[in-house]
Scaffold this active site. Structure first.
Site, PDB file in Angstrom:
ATOM      1  N   LYS A 253       0.821  -1.224   0.000  1.00 36.17           N
ATOM      2  CA  LYS A 253       0.000   0.000   0.000  1.00 36.17           C
ATOM      3  C   LYS A 253       0.850   1.268   0.000  1.00 36.17           C
ATOM      4  O   LYS A 253       0.518   2.239  -0.679  1.00 36.17           O
ATOM      5  CB  LYS A 253      -0.929   0.026   1.221  1.00 36.17           C
TER       6      LYS A 253
ATOM      7  N   GLU B 208      -4.931  12.529   8.101  1.00 37.93           N
ATOM      8  CA  GLU B 208      -5.416  12.419   6.722  1.00 37.93           C
ATOM      9  C   GLU B 208      -6.682  13.226   6.560  1.00 37.93           C
ATOM     10  O   GLU B 208      -7.378  13.497   7.529  1.00 37.93           O
ATOM     11  CB  GLU B 208      -5.815  10.963   6.437  1.00 37.93           C
TER      12      GLU B 208
ATOM     13  N   HIS C  69     -17.115  -4.505   5.040  1.00 40.49           N
ATOM     14  CA  HIS C  69     -16.120  -4.433   3.966  1.00 40.49           C
ATOM     15  C   HIS C  69     -16.285  -5.523   2.923  1.00 40.49           C
ATOM     16  O   HIS C  69     -15.394  -5.779   2.118  1.00 40.49           O
ATOM     17  CB  HIS C  69     -14.684  -4.445   4.514  1.00 40.49           C
TER      18      HIS C  69
ATOM     19  N   ARG D  17      -6.253  -8.427 -10.673  1.00 40.43           N
ATOM     20  CA  ARG D  17      -6.918  -9.688 -11.028  1.00 40.43           C
ATOM     21  C   ARG D  17      -8.296  -9.382 -11.608  1.00 40.43           C
ATOM     22  O   ARG D  17      -8.728  -8.243 -11.608  1.00 40.43           O
ATOM     23  CB  ARG D  17      -7.106 -10.521  -9.769  1.00 40.43           C
TER      24      ARG D  17
END
Lengths: 497, 173
Positions: free
Chosen positions: A115, A199, A234, A291
């Site tokens: 990440k 953030e 999620h 993918r």
């Protein structure tokens, strides 16, 4: 003739194996000891057992999978999704063994899998990333100063974090110093590491992703967006395209950013660039999935392309026969994921034998399934059973169609999430296109908790089953209670899929 | 002919009688007349006046799994075990002090040992099923008498997990 091994199971293995057969390729399924009678084994030309039911012993067992490819002479391998699909080591071992990996290069997989590295590369390639602090100096004053340029609300986040610990949301810069101190203390005691980041906080963002196709010559196009905001813990459950939140101008900008993201890592084959879309129309790179995605069919239905066919062509060295300007979106598509999770009991896993299966059909209805009547749902794997995908001329038609199709989708013997999905797509907020990532907590905080009354028709059907079942079987006297497995078992033979 | 079905704790008697070209059906106090045909094993076309109802019903392990208008219901035959279908009870079952496995899977953690005192709601065992971790919590406060499963073991539906001695609610102990 080329031969493809699909290193996966369930609906995605079935879908890829069928796609390969349509292209005239030979097909090899691999299966665990729990899956010898699974649908993906049935649809393949050859099938190889690769180990015990536990994924670590079979579907994650690279040695066994590569050995199966060698034994069957499969020259290409498709990893599907999940399991080893984003494992750079498998891609590189295929390369070493002279097997074509249907997917990107090992380096593209590992770059996007990290990440921090991915964020850096995207930032340098001009792809928007969520504004945030570097956090090298962890003093409160330094963090506050570094965060000055970020537009509030702000999110203070623990580096070692998870589970909401060490997290604080502040509305403006004034409250930041106190929030940083609290978060540092909390994460220090929770994770033994008090490092925090600041953030930009996105309120009710949408999850918008772009489908990418790139050939070996580097020609890269996007196949528009998919909106996947409706998620439970999620886990995506409803996906659609186009998104109600994406205007043609925004689509063009996000599509360009997605193509730039793929090009920045030299991406080849099909991939997906995920963004978070803020309410003000700003969007930020989240991650790239290297993918084929679960929800790829909605893109296929509106773009009129078969992504598995194109994956195989690209892996075979063929170039894309079209340009970005040739691609158009036609109509609207919605997907609902059918999971073996009982929504009336807190979505607990629901296992057992599927005693009766009726899949919906009709215009604009597609079912990508990994199950059949008589199939035994086992505890070893992901709970996804099938996907229902519909196409309609517009969003309203597609919404009505998926409600109707869910009503027609009958799975008895286990408790899938179908009634929950139906309530979600029938909700006025869904009809209004208000699909944000907090859709389920907002509108369905406690689904299924209220007691559900059994209607008289249900008693009637069971009584008729008792009565007519005996009549039809004939060999049993009216007083002798039939063994349910005898009767159900004999009915299933030849009842098809 | 009468049939009995159980939903949760409640038993409903269904009276079924063949008439000239259909059935007369009594459910509780209500009576319906309809035509019914089993067009495929488990699939019924019900015609009540002009109303057409598609119903599906299959029996497994003493439970009728029924679908009417896209909604599924479980109706148990009397004397069969409640697997928590429609009863609204989704916790593990405590039968004679033995806590039974509510879902098949693999035991990934055992959080208690013999003689431990536990509170109601405390996590005893974690079972992984379909890649999800499911915490099995104690339905009562009390003492662990015996632990039946070890980490790594497979657990089938209804397998004993732990034996519990419930605390005397009067607090004499």
């Amino acid at each position: 003739m080329r031969k493809l091994l699909v290193a996966n199971r369930g609906e995605i293995a079935v879908r890829i194996l069928r796609g390969a057969r349509e292209m005239g390729w030979g097909t090899v399924a691999v299966y665990s000891e729990a899956d010898s009678s699974s649908l993906h084994v049935q649809v393949a030309d050859e099938a190889v057992c690769i180990g015990a039911p536990e994924p670590a012993a079979s579907y994650l067992n690279m040695d066994a999978i590569l050995q199966a490819a060698k034994e069957t002479g499969a020259g290409a391998l498709h990893p599907g999704y999940g399991f080893l699909a984003e494992n750079a080591q498998l891609a590189s071992r295929c390369l070493d063994a002279g097997i074509t990996f249907v997917g990107p290069s090992p380096s593209a997989i590992s770059t996007m899998g990290n990440k921090v590295a991915a964020r850096d590369i995207m930032g340098r390639a001009g792809v928007p990333i969520v504004p945030g602090t570097q956090g090298k100096d962890q003093s409160v004053a330094a963090l506050v100063a570094e965060a000055q340029s970020i537009k509030p609300p702000l999110l203070v986040k623990a580096a070692g974090g998870g589970g909401g610990k060490g997290m604080r949301v502040v509305k403006d810069h004034a409250g930041l110093a106190a929030a940083i101190r609290e978060a540092q203390q909390e994460s220090g005691s929770a994770f033994g590491d008090s490092t925090v980041y600041v953030e930009k906080f996105l309120e009710e963002p949408r999850h918008i992703e772009f489908q990418i196709l790139a050939d070996q010559a580097g020609k890269t196009v996007h196949l528009f967006e998919r909106e996947c905001s409706i998620q439970r813990r999620h886990q995506k459950i409803i996906e659609e395209t186009p998104s109600t939140a994406v205007s043609p101008q925004l689509r063009a900008r996000m599509g360009e950013a997605a193509v730039a993201a793929a090009k920045a890592v030299g991406y080849i084959n099909a991939g997906t660039v995920e963004f978070l879309l803020d309410r003000d129309g700003s969007f930020y790179f989240l991650e790239m999935n290297t993918r084929l995605q679960v929800e790829h069919p909605v893109t296929e239905l509106i773009a009129g392309l078969d992504l598995v066919h194109w994956q195989l062509r690209i892996a075979n060295g063929e170039g894309l026969s079209f340009d970005q300007k040739d691609l158009v979106q036609k109509g609207h598509s919605i997907e609902a994921r059918i999971y073996a999770e009982d929504p009336a009991h807190g979505f607990r896993p629901s296992m057992g034998k599927i005693l009766l299966l009726r899949e919906p059909d009709g215009p604009g209805i597609r079912v990508d399934s990994g199950i059949y009547e008589g199939y035994e749902v086992s505890p070893y794997y992901d709970p996804i059973l099938a996907k229902l995908i519909v196409w309609g001329e517009n969003r309203e038609t597609a919404s009505r169609r998926i409600i109707q199709a869910l009503d027609q989708y009958i799975i008895l013997g286990i408790r899938p999430n179908i009634p929950f999905l139906r309530d979600v797509v029938a909700h006025p907020a869904f009809a209004a296109g208000e699909t944000t990532t907090d859709f389920l907590p907002l509108h369905f905080p406690d689904w299924g908790r209220e007691a559900k009354k059994t209607p008289p028709e249900a008693f009637l059907a069971a009584a008729l089953g008792e009565a007519l079942g005996r009549v039809n079987i004939g060999s049993l006297s009216a007083t002798e209670a039939p063994n349910p497995w005898d009767t159900v078992g004999s009915w299933e033979i030849g009842s098809g899929l | 002919m009468n049939y009995e079905f159980q939903v949760g704790e409640e038993t409903t008697t269904v009276h079924l009688e063949r008439t000239g070209d259909g059935f007369k059906i009594g459910v509780g106090d209500a009576t319906f007349s309809l035509k019914a045909e089993q067009i495929h094993p488990g699939t019924f076309v019900l015609l009540a006046g002009h109303r057409s109802i598609m119903a599906h019903a299959v029996k497994g392990d003493g439970v009728w799994h029924v679908s009417v208008d896209g909604r599924a219901y479980d109706l148990r035959l009397p004397g069969t075990e409640d697997h928590g279908g429609d009863s609204g009870d989704d916790g593990p079952r405590l039968v004679d002090g033995v806590l039974q496995t509510p879902m098949p899977g693999r035991v990934v953690a055992v959080e208690v040992k013999e003689n431990d005192r536990v509170e109601a709601g405390q996590v005893l065992i974690i079972i992984e099923s379909m890649k999800m971790q499911n915490s099995i919590v104690s339905p009562v406060s009390g003492r662990i008498v015996k632990v039946h499963k070890e980490t790594g073991e497979l657990a089938s539906f209804g397998d004993p997990l732990v034996e519990l001695e419930e605390e005397d609610p009067a607090g004499d102990a």
